[in-house]
Write a protein that holds these residues in place. Sequence first.
Motif, PDB file in Angstrom:
ATOM      1  N   SER A 183       0.835  -1.210   0.000  1.00 16.19           N
ATOM      2  CA  SER A 183       0.000   0.000   0.000  1.00 16.19           C
ATOM      3  C   SER A 183       0.865   1.254   0.000  1.00 16.19           C
ATOM      4  O   SER A 183       1.773   1.392   0.823  1.00 16.19           O
ATOM      5  CB  SER A 183      -0.891  -0.004   1.237  1.00 16.19           C
ATOM      6  N   SER A 184       0.561   2.192  -0.888  1.00 11.31           N
ATOM      7  CA  SER A 184       1.347   3.425  -0.959  1.00 11.31           C
ATOM      8  C   SER A 184       1.240   4.233   0.333  1.00 11.31           C
ATOM      9  O   SER A 184       2.226   4.797   0.806  1.00 11.31           O
ATOM     10  CB  SER A 184       0.904   4.278  -2.150  1.00 11.31           C
ATOM     11  N   TYR A 185       0.049   4.307   0.916  1.00 16.06           N
ATOM     12  CA  TYR A 185      -0.107   5.090   2.137  1.00 16.06           C
ATOM     13  C   TYR A 185       0.544   4.398   3.330  1.00 16.06           C
ATOM     14  O   TYR A 185       1.048   5.068   4.243  1.00 16.06           O
ATOM     15  CB  TYR A 185      -1.586   5.382   2.402  1.00 16.06           C
ATOM     16  N   CYS A 186       0.586   3.075   3.331  1.00 18.36           N
ATOM     17  CA  CYS A 186       1.320   2.368   4.377  1.00 18.36           C
ATOM     18  C   CYS A 186       2.821   2.594   4.210  1.00 18.36           C
ATOM     19  O   CYS A 186       3.537   2.838   5.203  1.00 18.36           O
ATOM     20  CB  CYS A 186       0.998   0.881   4.336  1.00 18.36           C
ATOM     21  N   GLN A 187       3.302   2.537   2.975  1.00 20.71           N
ATOM     22  CA  GLN A 187       4.717   2.819   2.744  1.00 20.71           C
ATOM     23  C   GLN A 187       5.083   4.225   3.226  1.00 20.71           C
ATOM     24  O   GLN A 187       6.165   4.436   3.788  1.00 20.71           O
ATOM     25  CB  GLN A 187       5.048   2.682   1.263  1.00 20.71           C
ATOM     26  N   LYS A 188       4.187   5.161   3.017  1.00 22.32           N
ATOM     27  CA  LYS A 188       4.418   6.537   3.464  1.00 22.32           C
ATOM     28  C   LYS A 188       4.713   6.579   4.965  1.00 22.32           C
ATOM     29  O   LYS A 188       5.679   7.223   5.397  1.00 22.32           O
ATOM     30  CB  LYS A 188       3.195   7.383   3.119  1.00 22.32           C
ATOM     31  N   ALA A 189       3.890   5.901   5.763  1.00 21.57           N
ATOM     32  CA  ALA A 189       4.107   5.870   7.205  1.00 21.57           C
ATOM     33  C   ALA A 189       5.354   5.070   7.564  1.00 21.57           C
ATOM     34  O   ALA A 189       6.139   5.474   8.445  1.00 21.57           O
ATOM     35  CB  ALA A 189       2.884   5.273   7.900  1.00 21.57           C
ATOM     36  N   ILE A 190       5.563   3.955   6.877  1.00 22.61           N
ATOM     37  CA  ILE A 190       6.711   3.093   7.179  1.00 22.61           C
ATOM     38  C   ILE A 190       8.020   3.822   6.923  1.00 22.61           C
ATOM     39  O   ILE A 190       8.993   3.677   7.680  1.00 22.61           O
ATOM     40  CB  ILE A 190       6.604   1.786   6.375  1.00 22.61           C
ATOM     41  N   VAL A 191       8.076   4.626   5.866  1.00 17.73           N
ATOM     42  CA  VAL A 191       9.288   5.413   5.584  1.00 17.73           C
ATOM     43  C   VAL A 191       9.623   6.305   6.775  1.00 17.73           C
ATOM     44  O   VAL A 191      10.799   6.428   7.166  1.00 17.73           O
ATOM     45  CB  VAL A 191       9.116   6.239   4.298  1.00 17.73           C
ATOM     46  N   ALA A 192       8.616   6.924   7.374  1.00 18.94           N
ATOM     47  CA  ALA A 192       8.864   7.781   8.539  1.00 18.94           C
ATOM     48  C   ALA A 192       9.416   6.975   9.710  1.00 18.94           C
ATOM     49  O   ALA A 192      10.330   7.426  10.419  1.00 18.94           O
ATOM     50  CB  ALA A 192       7.588   8.507   8.937  1.00 18.94           C
ATOM     51  N   PHE A 193       8.870   5.773   9.941  1.00 17.32           N
ATOM     52  CA  PHE A 193       9.424   4.909  10.985  1.00 17.32           C
ATOM     53  C   PHE A 193      10.902   4.639  10.721  1.00 17.32           C
ATOM     54  O   PHE A 193      11.732   4.695  11.647  1.00 17.32           O
ATOM     55  CB  PHE A 193       8.668   3.582  11.026  1.00 17.32           C
ATOM     56  N   SER A 197      -0.596  10.842   7.165  1.00 16.37           N
ATOM     57  CA  SER A 197       0.008  12.121   7.555  1.00 16.37           C
ATOM     58  C   SER A 197      -0.118  12.359   9.056  1.00 16.37           C
ATOM     59  O   SER A 197       0.817  12.862   9.699  1.00 16.37           O
ATOM     60  CB  SER A 197      -0.637  13.284   6.792  1.00 16.37           C
ATOM     61  N   ILE A 198      -1.265  11.999   9.628  1.00 16.68           N
ATOM     62  CA  ILE A 198      -1.473  12.163  11.060  1.00 16.68           C
ATOM     63  C   ILE A 198      -0.583  11.199  11.838  1.00 16.68           C
ATOM     64  O   ILE A 198      -0.017  11.559  12.888  1.00 16.68           O
ATOM     65  CB  ILE A 198      -2.950  11.940  11.419  1.00 16.68           C
ATOM     66  N   ILE A 199      -0.436   9.991  11.337  1.00 20.55           N
ATOM     67  CA  ILE A 199       0.464   9.026  11.978  1.00 20.55           C
ATOM     68  C   ILE A 199       1.879   9.578  12.020  1.00 20.55           C
ATOM     69  O   ILE A 199       2.570   9.503  13.051  1.00 20.55           O
ATOM     70  CB  ILE A 199       0.414   7.677  11.241  1.00 20.55           C
ATOM     71  N   ILE A 200       2.328  10.173  10.927  1.00 24.38           N
ATOM     72  CA  ILE A 200       3.686  10.722  10.890  1.00 24.38           C
ATOM     73  C   ILE A 200       3.819  11.893  11.857  1.00 24.38           C
ATOM     74  O   ILE A 200       4.841  12.040  12.540  1.00 24.38           O
ATOM     75  CB  ILE A 200       4.062  11.115   9.446  1.00 24.38           C
ATOM     76  N   GLU A 201       2.794  12.728  11.945  1.00 18.28           N
ATOM     77  CA  GLU A 201       2.837  13.814  12.945  1.00 18.28           C
ATOM     78  C   GLU A 201       2.948  13.240  14.355  1.00 18.28           C
ATOM     79  O   GLU A 201       3.665  13.779  15.208  1.00 18.28           O
ATOM     80  CB  GLU A 201       1.597  14.695  12.822  1.00 18.28           C
ATOM     81  N   ARG A 202       2.216  12.156  14.626  1.00 16.98           N
ATOM     82  CA  ARG A 202       2.319  11.528  15.941  1.00 16.98           C
ATOM     83  C   ARG A 202       3.729  10.976  16.171  1.00 16.98           C
ATOM     84  O   ARG A 202       4.277  11.092  17.276  1.00 16.98           O
ATOM     85  CB  ARG A 202       1.277  10.408  16.076  1.00 16.98           C
ATOM     86  N   LEU A 203       4.340  10.409  15.137  1.00 11.55           N
ATOM     87  CA  LEU A 203       5.706   9.900  15.283  1.00 11.55           C
ATOM     88  C   LEU A 203       6.675  11.030  15.606  1.00 11.55           C
ATOM     89  O   LEU A 203       7.638  10.837  16.359  1.00 11.55           O
ATOM     90  CB  LEU A 203       6.148   9.165  14.013  1.00 11.55           C
ATOM     91  N   ASP A 204       6.431  12.215  15.056  1.00 13.81           N
ATOM     92  CA  ASP A 204       7.265  13.365  15.403  1.00 13.81           C
ATOM     93  C   ASP A 204       7.129  13.719  16.883  1.00 13.81           C
ATOM     94  O   ASP A 204       8.098  14.133  17.526  1.00 13.81           O
ATOM     95  CB  ASP A 204       6.884  14.582  14.551  1.00 13.81           C
ATOM     96  N   GLN A 205       5.931  13.578  17.431  1.00 16.57           N
ATOM     97  CA  GLN A 205       5.740  13.843  18.856  1.00 16.57           C
ATOM     98  C   GLN A 205       6.462  12.803  19.708  1.00 16.57           C
ATOM     99  O   GLN A 205       7.048  13.130  20.742  1.00 16.57           O
ATOM    100  CB  GLN A 205       4.242  13.845  19.191  1.00 16.57           C
ATOM    101  N   ILE A 206       6.444  11.556  19.245  1.00 18.20           N
ATOM    102  CA  ILE A 206       7.083  10.472  19.988  1.00 18.20           C
ATOM    103  C   ILE A 206       8.600  10.554  19.878  1.00 18.20           C
ATOM    104  O   ILE A 206       9.326  10.340  20.858  1.00 18.20           O
ATOM    105  CB  ILE A 206       6.592   9.111  19.469  1.00 18.20           C
ATOM    106  N   SER A 207       9.081  10.853  18.674  1.00 19.07           N
ATOM    107  CA  SER A 207      10.514  10.848  18.389  1.00 19.07           C
ATOM    108  C   SER A 207      10.896  12.130  17.636  1.00 19.07           C
ATOM    109  O   SER A 207      11.049  12.125  16.414  1.00 19.07           O
ATOM    110  CB  SER A 207      10.864   9.605  17.553  1.00 19.07           C
ATOM    111  N   PRO A 208      11.039  13.247  18.365  1.00 11.14           N
ATOM    112  CA  PRO A 208      11.238  14.543  17.705  1.00 11.14           C
ATOM    113  C   PRO A 208      12.647  14.793  17.178  1.00 11.14           C
ATOM    114  O   PRO A 208      12.868  15.778  16.476  1.00 11.14           O
ATOM    115  CB  PRO A 208      10.890  15.550  18.808  1.00 11.14           C
ATOM    116  N   ALA A 209      13.591  13.905  17.493  1.00 12.88           N
ATOM    117  CA  ALA A 209      14.980  14.172  17.109  1.00 12.88           C
ATOM    118  C   ALA A 209      15.177  14.205  15.600  1.00 12.88           C
ATOM    119  O   ALA A 209      16.064  14.905  15.100  1.00 12.88           O
ATOM    120  CB  ALA A 209      15.897  13.121  17.734  1.00 12.88           C
ATOM    121  N   THR A 210      14.380  13.437  14.864  1.00  8.94           N
ATOM    122  CA  THR A 210      14.436  13.433  13.392  1.00  8.94           C
ATOM    123  C   THR A 210      13.073  13.866  12.884  1.00  8.94           C
ATOM    124  O   THR A 210      12.239  13.036  12.520  1.00  8.94           O
ATOM    125  CB  THR A 210      14.793  12.033  12.860  1.00  8.94           C
TER     126      THR A 210
END
Length: 217
Positions: free
Chosen positions: A12-22, A66-79
Motif C-alpha cells: 500500500s502506498s499510504y502504508c509505505q508513506k508511514a513506514i518510511v517515517a518509521f 500524515s497524522i500518523i507521521i505527525e504523531r511519530l514526530d511527537q514520539i521521536s522529535p529528534a528526526t
Amino acid sequence: MTDLILYSHPFSSYCQKAIVAFYEKDLPFTQRMLEDEGAMAELKAVWPFGQFPILKEGERRFAEASIIIERLDQISPATPMIPTDPDLALEARFMDRVFDNHVQANQQRIIYNALRPEGQRDPLIDQEARAKLETAFAWLNDLMAERTWAAGEVFTLADCGAAPGLLYAHWTHAIPKDLVHLWAYRRRLLARPSYARALDEARPYRNYFPLGAPDEP
C-alpha cells in the motif's frame, strides 16, 4: 515507551508513506499485516472505513498516514518529518497535500476504474485522471528544478508520501522522459535508504498491481 503497532500492508502506498517515517527515525514498531483476517477485523473495530494504515499506541488509535507521521514526530522529535521552522513546516504540509490529492488520488482513480467490470468502466474518469497527472508531473518538474527534496533541502513528511506516490503514478501513467527534474527527484527517492527498504519489503506483492507492475522500479 508504549509499543507501536501499525496495521498495514507493505504494498500500500499510504502504508509505505508511514513506514518510511518509521525507518527515517529508526523507530521500532510491530506490523500487523492486513492479509490476516483477524488484523483487518481489529482495524475495522476502531476505524469502520477500513482504510489503512492505522497506528495503535496503547489505548490510542491514529488514522491517516500524515497524522500518523505527525504523531511519530511527537514520539521521536529528534528526526522531524515536519520541520520546526514554521515556514518550512507549512511548505512540507502543503507539498504533502499535493502528492496525496493531485498524484496519489488521480493514480488511484485510474486503478479503481480499471478494477470495475469491463462494462462498467468510465473512460471519462480515466481521461480526466490522466490529464490531471500530466498537470501534476509538469508542475512538479518545474518546482524540483531548484529543490533537492519536496519542501527544500531537508527530507520531510512530503517526501515520505512522494516516494510511493510517484512510483505507482509512473506505473499507472508514465512520467514523460523530458521531465528531467522530476525524474532526478524520483531517483533520489528510490535511493533513499528508508524508502529502498520499504520498497524491497513490497517486492513480493508486485503481482497485486492491477495494471501489471513493470520490471524496473
